[in-house]
Design a protein around this motif. Structure first.
Motif, short mmCIF file in Angstrom:
data_model
loop_
_atom_site.label_atom_id
_atom_site.label_comp_id
_atom_site.label_asym_id
_atom_site.label_seq_id
_atom_site.Cartn_x
_atom_site.Cartn_y
_atom_site.Cartn_z
N GLY A 98 -102.54 -7.24 -37.73
CA GLY A 98 -101.79 -8.34 -37.13
C GLY A 98 -100.44 -7.87 -36.61
O GLY A 98 -100.35 -6.90 -35.88
N GLY A 99 -99.38 -8.55 -37.02
CA GLY A 99 -98.04 -8.20 -36.54
C GLY A 99 -97.23 -7.41 -37.52
O GLY A 99 -95.99 -7.44 -37.48
N LEU A 100 -97.87 -6.68 -38.42
CA LEU A 100 -97.14 -5.91 -39.41
C LEU A 100 -96.49 -4.67 -38.80
O LEU A 100 -97.09 -3.98 -37.97
CB LEU A 100 -98.06 -5.47 -40.55
CG LEU A 100 -98.63 -6.57 -41.46
CD1 LEU A 100 -99.48 -5.95 -42.55
CD2 LEU A 100 -97.52 -7.42 -42.05
N THR A 101 -95.28 -4.38 -39.23
CA THR A 101 -94.61 -3.16 -38.81
C THR A 101 -95.07 -2.00 -39.69
O THR A 101 -95.74 -2.20 -40.72
CB THR A 101 -93.09 -3.29 -38.94
OG1 THR A 101 -92.76 -3.45 -40.32
CG2 THR A 101 -92.56 -4.47 -38.11
N VAL A 102 -94.69 -0.79 -39.31
CA VAL A 102 -95.03 0.38 -40.12
C VAL A 102 -94.43 0.25 -41.51
O VAL A 102 -95.10 0.52 -42.52
CB VAL A 102 -94.52 1.66 -39.42
CG1 VAL A 102 -94.57 2.86 -40.36
CG2 VAL A 102 -95.35 1.94 -38.16
N TYR A 103 -93.18 -0.18 -41.59
CA TYR A 103 -92.54 -0.36 -42.90
C TYR A 103 -93.35 -1.33 -43.76
O TYR A 103 -93.59 -1.08 -44.95
CB TYR A 103 -91.11 -0.87 -42.73
CG TYR A 103 -90.44 -1.24 -44.04
CD1 TYR A 103 -89.74 -0.28 -44.76
CD2 TYR A 103 -90.54 -2.53 -44.55
CE1 TYR A 103 -89.14 -0.60 -45.97
CE2 TYR A 103 -89.95 -2.86 -45.76
CZ TYR A 103 -89.25 -1.90 -46.47
OH TYR A 103 -88.66 -2.23 -47.67
N GLU A 104 -93.76 -2.43 -43.18
CA GLU A 104 -94.50 -3.45 -43.92
C GLU A 104 -95.87 -2.94 -44.37
O GLU A 104 -96.34 -3.29 -45.46
CB GLU A 104 -94.63 -4.72 -43.08
CG GLU A 104 -93.30 -5.44 -42.89
CD GLU A 104 -93.35 -6.49 -41.80
OE1 GLU A 104 -92.50 -7.40 -41.83
OE2 GLU A 104 -94.23 -6.39 -40.90
N MET A 105 -96.50 -2.14 -43.53
CA MET A 105 -97.79 -1.56 -43.93
C MET A 105 -97.62 -0.62 -45.12
O MET A 105 -98.38 -0.68 -46.09
CB MET A 105 -98.41 -0.80 -42.75
CG MET A 105 -99.14 -1.67 -41.76
SD MET A 105 -100.65 -2.42 -42.46
CE MET A 105 -101.65 -0.97 -42.78
#
Length: 335
Positions: A98-105
């Motif tokens: 979805g709209g997850l950033t690299v940091y969030e992943m």
């Protein structure tokens, strides 16, 4: 120093349980050991059971019989909350993030540590950035995961597993969809992780990279016994050729290169520097000849005194000179 066995199995049988209470057994009586601080590659043809074995070792699929131990404790004795603290798994399936950033992943790897409310602490943030820095993706922290290349996504997933702080990482064909540079970077990264104490097992079809970079190789075949060992041992004792050496496929013991040779192909002897000999033989085998290593085995000799000048000599027949590999092969096709 005593080595630590990260994963061990006893008389393990893997496969599938059927609805009629029957079983499909893929492999049985497997006694495996994955050592701490080692990179182990799992090789085998499609359908040989590599993915099934990885799922069983990760605890996501129950064995048909036998036992799997993590750090000498049977997997079934680990509470669910502790399993993700022990083993990180990276699969080949593409993730819809979805709209997850690299940091969030990467932050998802901290889930086993964050407790019921899932709140990230300063220590969690530190571990996330440490994982991104180690995998070389710190500069991508704010980019969207969905916008990354396959090679970049693979690094993110490895960073996520690293952020879990688990001692064992299992990967199912992590280089399958990557270009050559990304494959090399990924394997180099995994090797570096073992040197800081991680135990890594990955399935792969990249035989060359497995030979170059793995500490140990496990070989699976539906019709043969399980074999494991250092890649050099498996090459020199003939195991590789027994596993893959059929229909004319063989491994060159001097270089580790995989060749296809017709058993009745005409033998050619090359007299040149080692590196030049390798590439001439590579071209000759591709064009239906068979490389031999003593002059008595062949009536046709290729001699290189100063590359690219090469002399083709057929005993008691002719001698001719060529000045490129392209010309050499075209002449050989006319013989």
């Amino acid at each position: 120093m005593r080595s630590v066995t990260s994963i061990r199995t006893e008389n393990l049988s893997i496969g599938y349980r059927l609805q009629n209470n029957g079983e499909t057994v893929i492999h049985k009586a497997l006694n495996l050991e994955l050592e701490q601080g080692e990179l182990t590659c799992l090789l085998g043809l499609n359908g040989s059971g590599k993915s099934t074995l990885l799922r069983t070792l990760s605890g996501s699929q129950k064995p048909l019989s036998g036992h799997v131990y993590w750090m000498e404790k049977e997997v079934s004795r680990y509470p669910d909350a502790e399993r993700a603290l022990m083993v990180g798994v990276v699969l080949t399936e593409k993730i819809n993030a979805g709209g997850l950033t690299v940091y969030e992943m990467v932050a998802l790897g901290r889930y086993p540590h964050t407790g019921f409310f899932g709140q990230l602490t300063a220590n969690d943030d530190k571990e996330i950035y440490r994982a991104m820095e180690f995998t070389g993706i710190s500069n991508m922290a704010t980019r969207y995961y969905s916008e990354l290349s396959d090679g970049e996504r693979q690094k993110v997933l490895i960073a996520k597993a690293l952020a879990q702080e688990c001692p064992i990482i299992l990967l199912d064909e992590p280089t399958a969809f990557l270009d050559i540079n990304s494959r090399l970077e990924t394997m180099s990264l995994l090797l570096r992780l073992t040197r800081i104490g991680k135990s890594i097992l990955l399935s792969t079809h990249d035989i060359d990279l497995a030979i170059q970079m793995s500490d140990s190789i496990w070989m699976l075949d539906k019709d043969k016994d399980f074999v494991c060992g250092a890649p050099e041992d498996l090459i020199l004792d003939g195991t590789f050729n027994r596993f893959f050496g059929k229909n004319g496929i063989s491994m060159d013991l001097e270089t580790g290169a995989i060749h296809f040779e017709h058993p009745k192909a005409e033998p050619i002897y090359v007299n040149a520097a080692k590196s030049i000999t390798y590439w001439i033989n590579n071209a000759l085998v591709r064009n239906g000849y068979r490389a031999v290593y003593t002059p008595e085995e062949s009536d046709i000799h290729i001699t290189v005194k100063e590359f690219p000048e090469m002399e083709i000599h057929k005993i008691n027949d002719f001698t001719l000179t060529v000045y490129s590999m392209e010309e050499l092969i075209r002449r050989m096709r006319l013989l």
